[in-house]
Design an enzyme around this catalytic site. Sequence first.
Site, PDB file in Angstrom:
ATOM      1  N   GLU A  46     101.763  17.519  29.271  1.00 33.89           N
ATOM      2  CA  GLU A  46     102.748  16.992  28.320  1.00 33.89           C
ATOM      3  C   GLU A  46     102.068  16.180  27.219  1.00 33.89           C
ATOM      4  OE1 GLU A  46     104.685  16.547  32.471  1.00 33.89           O
ATOM      5  OE2 GLU A  46     102.673  16.728  31.606  1.00 33.89           O
ATOM      6  N   MET A 157      75.499  42.359  62.908  1.00 35.78           N
ATOM      7  CA  MET A 157      74.947  43.116  64.025  1.00 35.78           C
ATOM      8  C   MET A 157      74.711  42.172  65.206  1.00 35.78           C
ATOM      9  SD  MET A 157      75.015  46.012  62.620  1.00 35.78           S
ATOM     10  CE  MET A 157      74.237  47.017  63.896  1.00 35.78           C
ATOM     11  N   ALA A 158      74.508  42.715  66.382  1.00 42.17           N
ATOM     12  CA  ALA A 158      74.287  41.883  67.567  1.00 42.17           C
ATOM     13  C   ALA A 158      73.072  40.983  67.390  1.00 42.17           C
ATOM     14  CB  ALA A 158      74.107  42.780  68.793  1.00 42.17           C
ATOM     15  N   ASP A 194      71.482  30.811  57.822  1.00 42.56           N
ATOM     16  CA  ASP A 194      71.356  31.369  56.475  1.00 42.56           C
ATOM     17  C   ASP A 194      70.821  30.399  55.422  1.00 42.56           C
ATOM     18  OD1 ASP A 194      72.486  33.665  57.554  1.00 42.56           O
ATOM     19  OD2 ASP A 194      74.528  33.073  57.002  1.00 42.56           O
TER      20      ASP A 194
END
Length: 368
Positions: A46, A157-158, A194
Amino acid sequence: MAQAIKLARLGIYTTHPNPRVGCVLVKDGQVIAEGFTQPAGGPHAEAVALAKAGEHARGSTAYVTLEPCSHTGRTPPCADALVKAGVSRVFIAMEDPNPCVSGGGIARLESAGIEVTSGMLEQQARELNPGFIRRMVHGMPFVRLKMATSLDGRTAMASGESQWITGPAARHDVQFWRAQSDAVLAGIGTVLADDPSLTVRLTTLELGIEGEVRQPARVILDTQLRCPATARLLSLPGKTLIYTQRYSSDTVYELEQAGEDVEVVVMESADTTARMSLKAVLKDLAKREINEVHTEAGSLICGNLLDKGLVDELLLYMAPHLLGSDAMGAFYLPQLKKMKDRINLKIKDIRAIGEDWRIIAALEQTQV
């Protein structure tokens, strides 16, 4: 009002912790000014529109996506600004869920003789600010759970190998979801495996904004305080919060000295071997004005969030691969034994992102 909603969306990456709001001023059938809420500490929608309109605002009609505020926060009350400018009529898409406002702005306008109409395109306006609304109503942030899987619902994957399941287009798309969030949440397992950045790696041009790219807070769940001080995310721009149930003054000091804005938050627990209360973590984030939490965690945390009814939306990327039965599943939900226990979803959107598919699904909130 449709134009005001369009304007509000321009602030999707910048207004944190304020809601995304748009305002259009109309006079004699013509748009004379418009604006959207600026980054925290800057003018609200506003105020931006009124400043552009100047004296021409007198006698105009304002279309605002959220009830004008009636309290002094980082900026003065917008309701007072509309009154002072001499606006004659205000259309409001939705009332403000903030208890500090919640009808007060409307009351202030009406007491000044301004005609107020609310509820125009309310649903569209609500969709602009799911996190702000949830935080104000329930004291919890909106939790979006992101997951990348193969077509058979596997995430790694495993052996733990997981890079990359999805293609570059999907990974680029994720960056925009991070950018609109107030925090990116991950578990210590992800950090150790990671060493991620958990940052927004988009330019201002890609986001369509001016100024610097805002980095959402990085939130790490680390019950036993195993996060190494050498973790990459600690030294990157933006705040890092490490939630733990173990206190070690030496470790806490080392971690908090590893970056410019690192904080270790020790959650109270009678048993430090117990699973951390995710609800308590989310409530603490809400107190820190976190509206939207983007979660990129493993199957245990994701399953726990789902089990406790703490997820509002799934952001699922499915790649055209099959990883096999020995690969890791997306969600650890051993408590689901019968069909009646299943978690029901409502699909909101499905579309191709590069070679992958993106599914957005809402969950019915059962526990808050």
